[in-house]
Design a protein around this motif. Structure first.
Motif, PDB file in Angstrom:
ATOM      1  N   LYS A  14     -22.634  20.058  -5.483  1.00  0.00           N
ATOM      2  CA  LYS A  14     -22.976  19.674  -4.112  1.00  0.00           C
ATOM      3  C   LYS A  14     -24.460  19.845  -3.837  1.00  0.00           C
ATOM      4  O   LYS A  14     -25.128  18.926  -3.353  1.00  0.00           O
ATOM      5  CB  LYS A  14     -22.160  20.506  -3.113  1.00  0.00           C
ATOM      6  CG  LYS A  14     -20.666  20.233  -3.151  1.00  0.00           C
ATOM      7  CD  LYS A  14     -19.939  21.119  -2.159  1.00  0.00           C
ATOM      8  CE  LYS A  14     -18.456  20.839  -2.119  1.00  0.00           C
ATOM      9  NZ  LYS A  14     -17.776  21.650  -1.086  1.00  0.00           N
ATOM     10  N   SER A  16     -27.014  20.050  -5.831  1.00  0.00           N
ATOM     11  CA  SER A  16     -27.908  19.190  -6.618  1.00  0.00           C
ATOM     12  C   SER A  16     -27.981  17.787  -6.044  1.00  0.00           C
ATOM     13  O   SER A  16     -29.028  17.141  -6.105  1.00  0.00           O
ATOM     14  CB  SER A  16     -27.484  19.148  -8.089  1.00  0.00           C
ATOM     15  OG  SER A  16     -26.260  18.458  -8.251  1.00  0.00           O
ATOM     16  N   ALA A  17     -26.892  17.308  -5.461  1.00  0.00           N
ATOM     17  CA  ALA A  17     -26.908  15.986  -4.834  1.00  0.00           C
ATOM     18  C   ALA A  17     -27.829  15.992  -3.615  1.00  0.00           C
ATOM     19  O   ALA A  17     -28.639  15.073  -3.434  1.00  0.00           O
ATOM     20  CB  ALA A  17     -25.494  15.566  -4.437  1.00  0.00           C
ATOM     21  N   LEU A  21     -31.557  13.862  -3.404  1.00  0.00           N
ATOM     22  CA  LEU A  21     -31.834  12.852  -2.375  1.00  0.00           C
ATOM     23  C   LEU A  21     -32.903  13.311  -1.401  1.00  0.00           C
ATOM     24  O   LEU A  21     -33.791  12.534  -1.038  1.00  0.00           O
ATOM     25  CB  LEU A  21     -30.547  12.505  -1.613  1.00  0.00           C
ATOM     26  CG  LEU A  21     -29.650  11.439  -2.233  1.00  0.00           C
ATOM     27  CD1 LEU A  21     -30.268  10.086  -2.165  1.00  0.00           C
ATOM     28  CD2 LEU A  21     -29.154  11.758  -3.595  1.00  0.00           C
ATOM     29  N   ARG A 151     -18.945  14.672 -10.326  1.00  0.00           N
ATOM     30  CA  ARG A 151     -18.841  15.151  -8.946  1.00  0.00           C
ATOM     31  C   ARG A 151     -20.196  15.105  -8.246  1.00  0.00           C
ATOM     32  O   ARG A 151     -20.282  14.725  -7.082  1.00  0.00           O
ATOM     33  CB  ARG A 151     -18.276  16.578  -8.929  1.00  0.00           C
ATOM     34  CG  ARG A 151     -17.895  17.034  -7.543  1.00  0.00           C
ATOM     35  CD  ARG A 151     -17.040  18.270  -7.584  1.00  0.00           C
ATOM     36  NE  ARG A 151     -16.478  18.481  -6.250  1.00  0.00           N
ATOM     37  CZ  ARG A 151     -16.444  19.659  -5.647  1.00  0.00           C
ATOM     38  NH1 ARG A 151     -16.913  20.738  -6.248  1.00  0.00           N
ATOM     39  NH2 ARG A 151     -15.921  19.769  -4.452  1.00  0.00           N
ATOM     40  N   ALA A 152     -21.274  15.455  -8.930  1.00  0.00           N
ATOM     41  CA  ALA A 152     -22.610  15.365  -8.332  1.00  0.00           C
ATOM     42  C   ALA A 152     -22.944  13.913  -8.004  1.00  0.00           C
ATOM     43  O   ALA A 152     -23.501  13.618  -6.944  1.00  0.00           O
ATOM     44  CB  ALA A 152     -23.660  15.966  -9.262  1.00  0.00           C
ATOM     45  N   ASP A 153     -22.588  12.991  -8.905  1.00  0.00           N
ATOM     46  CA  ASP A 153     -22.798  11.559  -8.630  1.00  0.00           C
ATOM     47  C   ASP A 153     -22.036  11.141  -7.375  1.00  0.00           C
ATOM     48  O   ASP A 153     -22.554  10.405  -6.535  1.00  0.00           O
ATOM     49  CB  ASP A 153     -22.291  10.682  -9.791  1.00  0.00           C
ATOM     50  CG  ASP A 153     -23.001  10.894 -11.109  1.00  0.00           C
ATOM     51  OD1 ASP A 153     -24.178  11.316 -11.108  1.00  0.00           O
ATOM     52  OD2 ASP A 153     -22.366  10.641 -12.158  1.00  0.00           O
ATOM     53  N   TRP A 155     -21.242  12.750  -4.773  1.00  0.00           N
ATOM     54  CA  TRP A 155     -21.806  13.234  -3.513  1.00  0.00           C
ATOM     55  C   TRP A 155     -23.078  12.501  -3.119  1.00  0.00           C
ATOM     56  O   TRP A 155     -23.445  12.489  -1.947  1.00  0.00           O
ATOM     57  CB  TRP A 155     -22.076  14.737  -3.592  1.00  0.00           C
ATOM     58  CG  TRP A 155     -20.844  15.573  -3.540  1.00  0.00           C
ATOM     59  CD1 TRP A 155     -20.330  16.355  -4.532  1.00  0.00           C
ATOM     60  CD2 TRP A 155     -19.941  15.712  -2.429  1.00  0.00           C
ATOM     61  NE1 TRP A 155     -19.174  16.961  -4.107  1.00  0.00           N
ATOM     62  CE2 TRP A 155     -18.915  16.580  -2.813  1.00  0.00           C
ATOM     63  CE3 TRP A 155     -19.916  15.171  -1.143  1.00  0.00           C
ATOM     64  CZ2 TRP A 155     -17.873  16.937  -1.975  1.00  0.00           C
ATOM     65  CZ3 TRP A 155     -18.872  15.531  -0.300  1.00  0.00           C
ATOM     66  CH2 TRP A 155     -17.867  16.396  -0.716  1.00  0.00           C
ATOM     67  N   GLN A 156     -23.775  11.889  -4.066  1.00  0.00           N
ATOM     68  CA  GLN A 156     -25.064  11.291  -3.738  1.00  0.00           C
ATOM     69  C   GLN A 156     -24.966  10.141  -2.735  1.00  0.00           C
ATOM     70  O   GLN A 156     -25.803  10.045  -1.836  1.00  0.00           O
ATOM     71  CB  GLN A 156     -25.796  10.842  -4.998  1.00  0.00           C
ATOM     72  CG  GLN A 156     -26.346  12.032  -5.748  1.00  0.00           C
ATOM     73  CD  GLN A 156     -27.398  11.665  -6.762  1.00  0.00           C
ATOM     74  OE1 GLN A 156     -27.981  10.598  -6.730  1.00  0.00           O
ATOM     75  NE2 GLN A 156     -27.660  12.576  -7.676  1.00  0.00           N
ATOM     76  N   VAL A 159     -24.393  11.516   0.819  1.00  0.00           N
ATOM     77  CA  VAL A 159     -25.570  12.270   1.249  1.00  0.00           C
ATOM     78  C   VAL A 159     -26.646  11.285   1.703  1.00  0.00           C
ATOM     79  O   VAL A 159     -27.225  11.423   2.781  1.00  0.00           O
ATOM     80  CB  VAL A 159     -26.102  13.204   0.138  1.00  0.00           C
ATOM     81  CG1 VAL A 159     -27.494  13.730   0.478  1.00  0.00           C
ATOM     82  CG2 VAL A 159     -25.145  14.376  -0.085  1.00  0.00           C
TER      83      VAL A 159
END
Length: 175
Positions: A14, A16-17, A21, A151-153, A155-156, A159
């Protein structure tokens, strides 16, 4: 514009996303990840509960980090049909708020059934995949796509979309 930004989670997928951005949107900003409560069950069920968890995290993060101008809350949930859903809420120190939704995809039936009974999705996915702490890296989406989309992808997108009114306040001003 926004120098200090709080994220209501220390989960690297979370935070890192948000970092990726916001550093592009607001060069030189400082991101502070802080563990705050969601105020909803460990596994939120349905859009209202998921959105409430994201809002609660965003507000708590903003309040907890001295000097923060923006607070982010990221909450994953499961809808009543067994789909994974994810919501991002962002709140500004001036009172403005926005919310954006990410992908929605069907979970495997046995996984969805367990989540709908209240089990947290991360440990269920760890059990069925033989992984540990997958919610901090691949997440359910990464496991189910064989790493094509992590998962990081995931969230981007929400965000970025949650930032729209803050990037273009002239277009989002109340008339």
């Amino acid at each position: 514009m926004f120098r200090t930004i709080a994220v209501g989670s220390t989960n690297p997928a979370k935070s890192s996303a948000v970092r990726a951005l916001c550093e592009r949107a607001f060069p030189g900003c400082h991101i502070v990840a802080i563990d705050v409560p969601s105020g909803v069950p460990e596994q939120p069920i349905g859009e209202p509960e998921t959105a409430e968890g994201a809002r609660n995290r965003a507000r708590a993060a903003l309040a907890a980090v001295e000097g923060a101008q923006l607070g982010f809350g990221l909450e994953g949930g499961v809808d009543e049909e067994g789909h994974l859903i994810n919501c991002v809420a962002v709140v500004c120190a001036d009172g403005r708020e926005n919310q954006a939704w990410g992908v929605r995809f069907p979970l495997p039936p046995a996984v969805a059934a367990r989540a709908l009974r209240g089990e947290e999705l991360g440990p269920v996915m760890d059990e069925v995949s033989g992984r540990t702490e997958s919610k901090k890296s691949l997440g359910a989406v990464g496991i189910l796509t064989n790493g094509l989309f992590t998962r990081a992808d995931m969230w981007q997108g929400p965000v970025a979309c949650s930032l729209m009114p803050f990037l273009h306040p002239e277009l989002y001003a109340a008339s």
